[in-house]
Design a protein around this motif. Sequence first.
Motif, PDB file in Angstrom:
ATOM      1  N   ASP A 174      29.562  -2.862 -17.028  1.00  0.00           N
ATOM      2  CA  ASP A 174      28.761  -3.457 -15.956  1.00  0.00           C
ATOM      3  C   ASP A 174      27.581  -2.577 -15.533  1.00  0.00           C
ATOM      4  O   ASP A 174      26.512  -3.071 -15.187  1.00  0.00           O
ATOM      5  CB  ASP A 174      29.625  -3.739 -14.728  1.00  0.00           C
ATOM      6  CG  ASP A 174      30.698  -4.781 -14.993  1.00  0.00           C
ATOM      7  OD1 ASP A 174      30.519  -5.573 -15.944  1.00  0.00           O
ATOM      8  OD2 ASP A 174      31.714  -4.793 -14.271  1.00  0.00           O
ATOM      9  N   GLY A 175      27.795  -1.271 -15.493  1.00  0.00           N
ATOM     10  CA  GLY A 175      26.753  -0.370 -15.031  1.00  0.00           C
ATOM     11  C   GLY A 175      26.547  -0.395 -13.526  1.00  0.00           C
ATOM     12  O   GLY A 175      25.665   0.282 -13.007  1.00  0.00           O
ATOM     13  N   LYS A 176      27.364  -1.163 -12.823  1.00  0.00           N
ATOM     14  CA  LYS A 176      27.248  -1.267 -11.370  1.00  0.00           C
ATOM     15  C   LYS A 176      28.636  -1.429 -10.767  1.00  0.00           C
ATOM     16  O   LYS A 176      29.559  -1.928 -11.410  1.00  0.00           O
ATOM     17  CB  LYS A 176      26.404  -2.485 -10.965  1.00  0.00           C
ATOM     18  CG  LYS A 176      24.964  -2.441 -11.416  1.00  0.00           C
ATOM     19  CD  LYS A 176      24.228  -3.703 -10.975  1.00  0.00           C
ATOM     20  CE  LYS A 176      22.782  -3.700 -11.452  1.00  0.00           C
ATOM     21  NZ  LYS A 176      22.061  -4.926 -11.050  1.00  0.00           N
ATOM     22  N   CYS A 177      28.774  -1.014  -9.510  1.00  0.00           N
ATOM     23  CA  CYS A 177      29.996  -1.283  -8.769  1.00  0.00           C
ATOM     24  C   CYS A 177      29.709  -1.112  -7.279  1.00  0.00           C
ATOM     25  O   CYS A 177      28.573  -0.845  -6.883  1.00  0.00           O
ATOM     26  CB  CYS A 177      31.147  -0.373  -9.216  1.00  0.00           C
ATOM     27  SG  CYS A 177      30.906   1.384  -8.882  1.00  0.00           S
ATOM     28  N   SER A 178      30.729  -1.303  -6.470  1.00  0.00           N
ATOM     29  CA  SER A 178      30.603  -1.132  -5.024  1.00  0.00           C
ATOM     30  C   SER A 178      31.646  -0.132  -4.560  1.00  0.00           C
ATOM     31  O   SER A 178      32.664   0.094  -5.228  1.00  0.00           O
ATOM     32  CB  SER A 178      30.805  -2.468  -4.298  1.00  0.00           C
ATOM     33  OG  SER A 178      29.818  -3.400  -4.684  1.00  0.00           O
ATOM     34  N   ALA A 179      31.403   0.469  -3.404  1.00  0.00           N
ATOM     35  CA  ALA A 179      32.358   1.418  -2.836  1.00  0.00           C
ATOM     36  C   ALA A 179      32.218   1.405  -1.323  1.00  0.00           C
ATOM     37  O   ALA A 179      31.217   0.921  -0.777  1.00  0.00           O
ATOM     38  CB  ALA A 179      32.115   2.822  -3.379  1.00  0.00           C
ATOM     39  N   ILE A 180      33.244   1.911  -0.649  1.00  0.00           N
ATOM     40  CA  ILE A 180      33.194   2.013   0.806  1.00  0.00           C
ATOM     41  C   ILE A 180      33.598   3.420   1.240  1.00  0.00           C
ATOM     42  O   ILE A 180      34.343   4.110   0.548  1.00  0.00           O
ATOM     43  CB  ILE A 180      34.094   0.975   1.510  1.00  0.00           C
ATOM     44  CG1 ILE A 180      35.571   1.186   1.124  1.00  0.00           C
ATOM     45  CG2 ILE A 180      33.643  -0.440   1.211  1.00  0.00           C
ATOM     46  CD1 ILE A 180      36.534   0.350   1.973  1.00  0.00           C
ATOM     47  N   LEU A 181      33.079   3.801   2.374  1.00  0.00           N
ATOM     48  CA  LEU A 181      33.468   5.048   3.032  1.00  0.00           C
ATOM     49  C   LEU A 181      34.143   4.681   4.346  1.00  0.00           C
ATOM     50  O   LEU A 181      33.539   4.022   5.191  1.00  0.00           O
ATOM     51  CB  LEU A 181      32.248   5.924   3.287  1.00  0.00           C
ATOM     52  CG  LEU A 181      32.471   7.167   4.173  1.00  0.00           C
ATOM     53  CD1 LEU A 181      33.373   8.183   3.486  1.00  0.00           C
ATOM     54  CD2 LEU A 181      31.136   7.812   4.554  1.00  0.00           C
ATOM     55  N   GLN A 182      35.402   5.082   4.489  1.00  0.00           N
ATOM     56  CA  GLN A 182      36.132   4.884   5.741  1.00  0.00           C
ATOM     57  C   GLN A 182      36.299   6.244   6.394  1.00  0.00           C
ATOM     58  O   GLN A 182      37.108   7.054   5.950  1.00  0.00           O
ATOM     59  CB  GLN A 182      37.500   4.244   5.481  1.00  0.00           C
ATOM     60  CG  GLN A 182      37.419   2.843   4.921  1.00  0.00           C
ATOM     61  CD  GLN A 182      38.792   2.230   4.669  1.00  0.00           C
ATOM     62  OE1 GLN A 182      39.755   2.938   4.353  1.00  0.00           O
ATOM     63  NE2 GLN A 182      38.902   0.921   4.801  1.00  0.00           N
ATOM     64  N   PHE A 183      35.514   6.479   7.444  1.00  0.00           N
ATOM     65  CA  PHE A 183      35.498   7.812   8.040  1.00  0.00           C
ATOM     66  C   PHE A 183      35.062   7.709   9.497  1.00  0.00           C
ATOM     67  O   PHE A 183      34.156   6.951   9.827  1.00  0.00           O
ATOM     68  CB  PHE A 183      34.538   8.717   7.255  1.00  0.00           C
ATOM     69  CG  PHE A 183      34.558  10.159   7.672  1.00  0.00           C
ATOM     70  CD1 PHE A 183      35.686  10.942   7.508  1.00  0.00           C
ATOM     71  CD2 PHE A 183      33.424  10.745   8.233  1.00  0.00           C
ATOM     72  CE1 PHE A 183      35.701  12.277   7.882  1.00  0.00           C
ATOM     73  CE2 PHE A 183      33.420  12.082   8.607  1.00  0.00           C
ATOM     74  CZ  PHE A 183      34.565  12.849   8.438  1.00  0.00           C
ATOM     75  N   ASN A 184      35.741   8.477  10.354  1.00  0.00           N
ATOM     76  CA  ASN A 184      35.425   8.496  11.790  1.00  0.00           C
ATOM     77  C   ASN A 184      35.426   7.096  12.402  1.00  0.00           C
ATOM     78  O   ASN A 184      34.517   6.709  13.154  1.00  0.00           O
ATOM     79  CB  ASN A 184      34.067   9.170  12.030  1.00  0.00           C
ATOM     80  CG  ASN A 184      34.158  10.682  11.981  1.00  0.00           C
ATOM     81  OD1 ASN A 184      35.253  11.255  12.029  1.00  0.00           O
ATOM     82  ND2 ASN A 184      33.013  11.346  11.867  1.00  0.00           N
ATOM     83  N   ASN A 185      36.441   6.314  12.031  1.00  0.00           N
ATOM     84  CA  ASN A 185      36.620   4.962  12.572  1.00  0.00           C
ATOM     85  C   ASN A 185      35.462   4.028  12.242  1.00  0.00           C
ATOM     86  O   ASN A 185      35.210   3.060  12.975  1.00  0.00           O
ATOM     87  CB  ASN A 185      36.820   5.008  14.095  1.00  0.00           C
ATOM     88  CG  ASN A 185      38.063   5.777  14.487  1.00  0.00           C
ATOM     89  OD1 ASN A 185      39.133   5.598  13.881  1.00  0.00           O
ATOM     90  ND2 ASN A 185      37.939   6.656  15.473  1.00  0.00           N
ATOM     91  N   GLN A 186      34.770   4.310  11.139  1.00  0.00           N
ATOM     92  CA  GLN A 186      33.693   3.437  10.685  1.00  0.00           C
ATOM     93  C   GLN A 186      33.893   3.107   9.213  1.00  0.00           C
ATOM     94  O   GLN A 186      34.469   3.891   8.459  1.00  0.00           O
ATOM     95  CB  GLN A 186      32.324   4.102  10.864  1.00  0.00           C
ATOM     96  CG  GLN A 186      31.897   4.255  12.320  1.00  0.00           C
ATOM     97  CD  GLN A 186      30.483   4.826  12.423  1.00  0.00           C
ATOM     98  OE1 GLN A 186      30.084   5.658  11.619  1.00  0.00           O
ATOM     99  NE2 GLN A 186      29.718   4.358  13.405  1.00  0.00           N
ATOM    100  N   ILE A 187      33.417   1.930   8.821  1.00  0.00           N
ATOM    101  CA  ILE A 187      33.437   1.529   7.420  1.00  0.00           C
ATOM    102  C   ILE A 187      31.998   1.292   6.978  1.00  0.00           C
ATOM    103  O   ILE A 187      31.282   0.488   7.562  1.00  0.00           O
ATOM    104  CB  ILE A 187      34.271   0.251   7.202  1.00  0.00           C
ATOM    105  CG1 ILE A 187      35.735   0.498   7.575  1.00  0.00           C
ATOM    106  CG2 ILE A 187      34.166  -0.202   5.742  1.00  0.00           C
ATOM    107  CD1 ILE A 187      36.617  -0.732   7.442  1.00  0.00           C
ATOM    108  N   GLU A 188      31.569   2.019   5.946  1.00  0.00           N
ATOM    109  CA  GLU A 188      30.218   1.874   5.413  1.00  0.00           C
ATOM    110  C   GLU A 188      30.316   1.462   3.949  1.00  0.00           C
ATOM    111  O   GLU A 188      31.143   1.970   3.202  1.00  0.00           O
ATOM    112  CB  GLU A 188      29.443   3.182   5.548  1.00  0.00           C
ATOM    113  CG  GLU A 188      29.238   3.618   6.996  1.00  0.00           C
ATOM    114  CD  GLU A 188      28.490   4.936   7.092  1.00  0.00           C
ATOM    115  OE1 GLU A 188      27.301   4.977   6.735  1.00  0.00           O
ATOM    116  OE2 GLU A 188      29.116   5.924   7.519  1.00  0.00           O
ATOM    117  N   LYS A 189      29.436   0.549   3.544  1.00  0.00           N
ATOM    118  CA  LYS A 189      29.447   0.022   2.184  1.00  0.00           C
ATOM    119  C   LYS A 189      28.284   0.590   1.377  1.00  0.00           C
ATOM    120  O   LYS A 189      27.212   0.841   1.912  1.00  0.00           O
ATOM    121  CB  LYS A 189      29.370  -1.507   2.222  1.00  0.00           C
ATOM    122  CG  LYS A 189      30.558  -2.161   2.922  1.00  0.00           C
ATOM    123  CD  LYS A 189      30.426  -3.677   2.918  1.00  0.00           C
ATOM    124  CE  LYS A 189      31.621  -4.328   3.602  1.00  0.00           C
ATOM    125  NZ  LYS A 189      31.499  -5.818   3.611  1.00  0.00           N
TER     126      LYS A 189
END
Length: 209
Positions: A174-189
């Motif tokens: 695919d050469g692409k994907c998604s990820a998330i950061l769950q840190f300090n009570n926040q979710i960032e994509k």
Amino acid sequence: MPLHKIIHINENTTAYFWHITEDVTSLFRAVSLRDTSLFRLEGMKSEEHQRGFLAVRMLLQHLGYTDYDLTYDEAGKPHLSDGKHISISHSHEFSCICISTELMGIDIEKLKEKTLKIAPRFLEIKHLENLSTPDKIAKATVIWGVKESIFKIKNEVGISFPEHIFEDEFNLIDGKCSAILQFNNQIEKFKIHFYNVEAYIFVCAFPKK
């Protein structure tokens, strides 16, 4: 060796790669360094790190910048004098810089079996199921690069690769994907692009808007 490769990731973002074949002396003579950079260089015990550091300055010069245009904040994050975003990475024979009008982070890693051996420490093993050994090494290297790239964007103390950064299922083709950061009570994509560069994996991460 001159500039080895250019990857246009999107209309705002370009990555530049230097294949390091020169010795430290040759690279040193080809660049101009600020006093702070010279001090950093002299403090590096590894010749490989010195060559990687100097090759980054070669890339900057190729693009019309100099070492004087590059500064680092208190957290060690690089910044360019013209306000564009820059991210830096080097591994063995390659140095890479990425310049963009968008916030991003990059990582380049050599494909090696060691990454697969330590994979259980930083990823969910389900990602590597039903793959050949070379593909397992490649996928583990991509995932490490994903986590490293996101960490460079956030640059916050306390972020743990296995506990806070999670990548979605993806295929190498695919050469692409998604990820998330769950840190300090926040979710960032984040959206991720990855590429093969010789025997290396190059990863670039962008925060999702």
